[in-house]
Write a protein that holds these residues in place. Sequence first.
Motif, PDB file in Angstrom:
ATOM      1  N   PHE A  16       0.657  -1.409  -0.419  1.00 46.02           N
ATOM      2  CA  PHE A  16      -0.198   0.246   0.272  1.00 46.02           C
ATOM      3  C   PHE A  16       1.456   1.117   0.316  1.00 46.02           C
ATOM      4  O   PHE A  16       1.480   1.378   0.729  1.00 46.02           O
ATOM      5  CB  PHE A  16      -0.880   0.119   1.797  1.00 46.02           C
ATOM      6  CG  PHE A  16      -1.534   0.848   1.161  1.00 46.02           C
ATOM      7  CD1 PHE A  16      -3.090   1.043   0.996  1.00 46.02           C
ATOM      8  CD2 PHE A  16      -1.612   2.209   1.852  1.00 46.02           C
ATOM      9  CE1 PHE A  16      -4.139   1.940   0.680  1.00 46.02           C
ATOM     10  CE2 PHE A  16      -2.393   3.714   1.694  1.00 46.02           C
ATOM     11  CZ  PHE A  16      -3.746   2.635   1.372  1.00 46.02           C
ATOM     12  N   ARG A  17       0.657   1.731  -0.570  1.00 46.45           N
ATOM     13  CA  ARG A  17       1.160   3.616  -0.904  1.00 46.45           C
ATOM     14  C   ARG A  17       0.608   4.458  -1.396  1.00 46.45           C
ATOM     15  O   ARG A  17       0.044   4.799  -2.244  1.00 46.45           O
ATOM     16  CB  ARG A  17       2.203   3.664  -1.851  1.00 46.45           C
ATOM     17  CG  ARG A  17       3.433   2.016  -2.444  1.00 46.45           C
ATOM     18  CD  ARG A  17       4.161   2.368  -3.167  1.00 46.45           C
ATOM     19  NE  ARG A  17       3.627   2.128  -5.208  1.00 46.45           N
ATOM     20  CZ  ARG A  17       2.855   1.321  -5.645  1.00 46.45           C
ATOM     21  NH1 ARG A  17       3.473   0.043  -5.114  1.00 46.45           N
ATOM     22  NH2 ARG A  17       3.331   1.138  -6.316  1.00 46.45           N
ATOM     23  N   PRO A  18       0.251   5.194  -0.370  1.00 46.59           N
ATOM     24  CA  PRO A  18      -0.167   6.177  -0.370  1.00 46.59           C
ATOM     25  C   PRO A  18       0.069   7.698  -1.138  1.00 46.59           C
ATOM     26  O   PRO A  18       1.399   7.472  -1.099  1.00 46.59           O
ATOM     27  CB  PRO A  18      -0.664   7.201   1.174  1.00 46.59           C
ATOM     28  CG  PRO A  18       1.113   6.625   1.672  1.00 46.59           C
ATOM     29  CD  PRO A  18       1.046   5.345   1.212  1.00 46.59           C
ATOM     30  N   VAL A  19      -0.279   7.962  -1.772  1.00 47.00           N
ATOM     31  CA  VAL A  19      -0.349   9.396  -3.333  1.00 47.00           C
ATOM     32  C   VAL A  19      -1.052  10.571  -2.196  1.00 47.00           C
ATOM     33  O   VAL A  19       0.171  11.265  -2.427  1.00 47.00           O
ATOM     34  CB  VAL A  19      -1.141   8.806  -4.699  1.00 47.00           C
ATOM     35  CG1 VAL A  19      -0.700   9.860  -5.715  1.00 47.00           C
ATOM     36  CG2 VAL A  19      -0.560   7.562  -5.088  1.00 47.00           C
ATOM     37  N   ASP A  20      -2.026  10.576  -2.269  1.00 47.23           N
ATOM     38  CA  ASP A  20      -1.961  11.569  -1.000  1.00 47.23           C
ATOM     39  C   ASP A  20      -3.599  11.316  -0.571  1.00 47.23           C
ATOM     40  O   ASP A  20      -3.566  10.597  -0.509  1.00 47.23           O
ATOM     41  CB  ASP A  20      -2.893  13.010  -1.894  1.00 47.23           C
ATOM     42  CG  ASP A  20      -4.189  12.860  -3.740  1.00 47.23           C
ATOM     43  OD1 ASP A  20      -5.068  11.416  -3.103  1.00 47.23           O
ATOM     44  OD2 ASP A  20      -4.189  13.172  -4.355  1.00 47.23           O
ATOM     45  N   GLY A  21      -4.361  12.704   0.209  1.00 45.79           N
ATOM     46  CA  GLY A  21      -5.663  11.707   0.977  1.00 45.79           C
ATOM     47  C   GLY A  21      -6.762  11.467   0.111  1.00 45.79           C
ATOM     48  O   GLY A  21      -7.677  10.270   0.989  1.00 45.79           O
ATOM     49  N   ARG A  22      -6.425  11.004  -0.899  1.00 44.54           N
ATOM     50  CA  ARG A  22      -7.869  10.639  -1.949  1.00 44.54           C
ATOM     51  C   ARG A  22      -7.329   9.575  -2.709  1.00 44.54           C
ATOM     52  O   ARG A  22      -8.047   8.908  -2.731  1.00 44.54           O
ATOM     53  CB  ARG A  22      -7.995  11.312  -2.423  1.00 44.54           C
ATOM     54  CG  ARG A  22      -9.421  13.106  -1.885  1.00 44.54           C
ATOM     55  CD  ARG A  22     -10.600  12.571  -1.250  1.00 44.54           C
ATOM     56  NE  ARG A  22     -11.807  13.616  -0.867  1.00 44.54           N
ATOM     57  CZ  ARG A  22     -12.542  13.040   0.205  1.00 44.54           C
ATOM     58  NH1 ARG A  22     -12.918  11.659   0.681  1.00 44.54           N
ATOM     59  NH2 ARG A  22     -12.993  13.991   0.634  1.00 44.54           N
ATOM     60  N   GLU A  23      -6.230   9.246  -3.110  1.00 44.28           N
ATOM     61  CA  GLU A  23      -5.737   8.365  -3.596  1.00 44.28           C
ATOM     62  C   GLU A  23      -3.920   7.107  -3.330  1.00 44.28           C
ATOM     63  O   GLU A  23      -3.510   7.849  -2.172  1.00 44.28           O
ATOM     64  CB  GLU A  23      -5.197   8.888  -5.416  1.00 44.28           C
ATOM     65  CG  GLU A  23      -4.600   8.017  -5.865  1.00 44.28           C
ATOM     66  CD  GLU A  23      -4.676   7.904  -7.373  1.00 44.28           C
ATOM     67  OE1 GLU A  23      -3.562   8.290  -8.269  1.00 44.28           O
ATOM     68  OE2 GLU A  23      -4.794  10.012  -7.818  1.00 44.28           O
TER      69      GLU A  23
END
Length: 255
Positions: A16-23
């Motif tokens: 799991f790699r967050p891109v921003d708060g929505r992706e």
Amino acid sequence: MSLAALAQCCPTWAEFRPVDGREAHVDIVAVRASKTFTRLFELKLLHLGSDVSVFEREISKALPSCCPERHINPDGSFCIGLRAGEGITTETAPAWWDKLHAFALCQETAEETGFWPNEAQLSHGEAGEVELAAENAADQLGLRAIYREAVAFDTGLIASGLRKIAPKTGALRNGRSACVCGRADRHGRVMLRRDCRRSGLGCPIVFEHRRRALVDGFWRSLRGHVTCCGTMQECPLRKTDGSARPVTAAQGVTT
């Protein structure tokens, strides 16, 4: 909260790699019952409103861009279960991951055989809600296996009962006769068909008639708008005249 909840309980078979708060980007390699591994699936999660949607990332071409029979919606999002992405919390996030894992395994089966596992399938669109209601009604009557037989093979008591449905009303004909489903009143007497309908408890035969009508409507809404990907053996969208055209993102949702 939804993406954060998913990140907190990310399983070992996923990254799991967050891109921003929505992706977020998620790479998964699911584990089969034989302990062998699936292909790598490179996915994108989008949190919009209260829902989390799953897509294949553009860099990956492991799956068709759209295939209702493989539970990939016209906009490319996955249907991993009825309302699976709604309001994910810390408590419900593990179940979401389980559904995504099962979805990946089913995609491998579909890729290898041209069929989606029957036990992991629910009717598309609104018909899925009706199917669950029908199962619940059948459970109350001890008819769950017979209902599943009707859905899978169009045989058995419930399937034969469909011939007694009046197409215009969606109700069983001859309301003064005993209901085919055998639902009894509080005195143990089998209800009349009209009383079974009015009881609000649900008749699996009536539900199944409704489910089939909704399934037919679902496929009619896609014909001429969605191009069959050609990967499934019994897809209703298969064309021989080449008239289908690419789908737009606003059309249809599968279940």
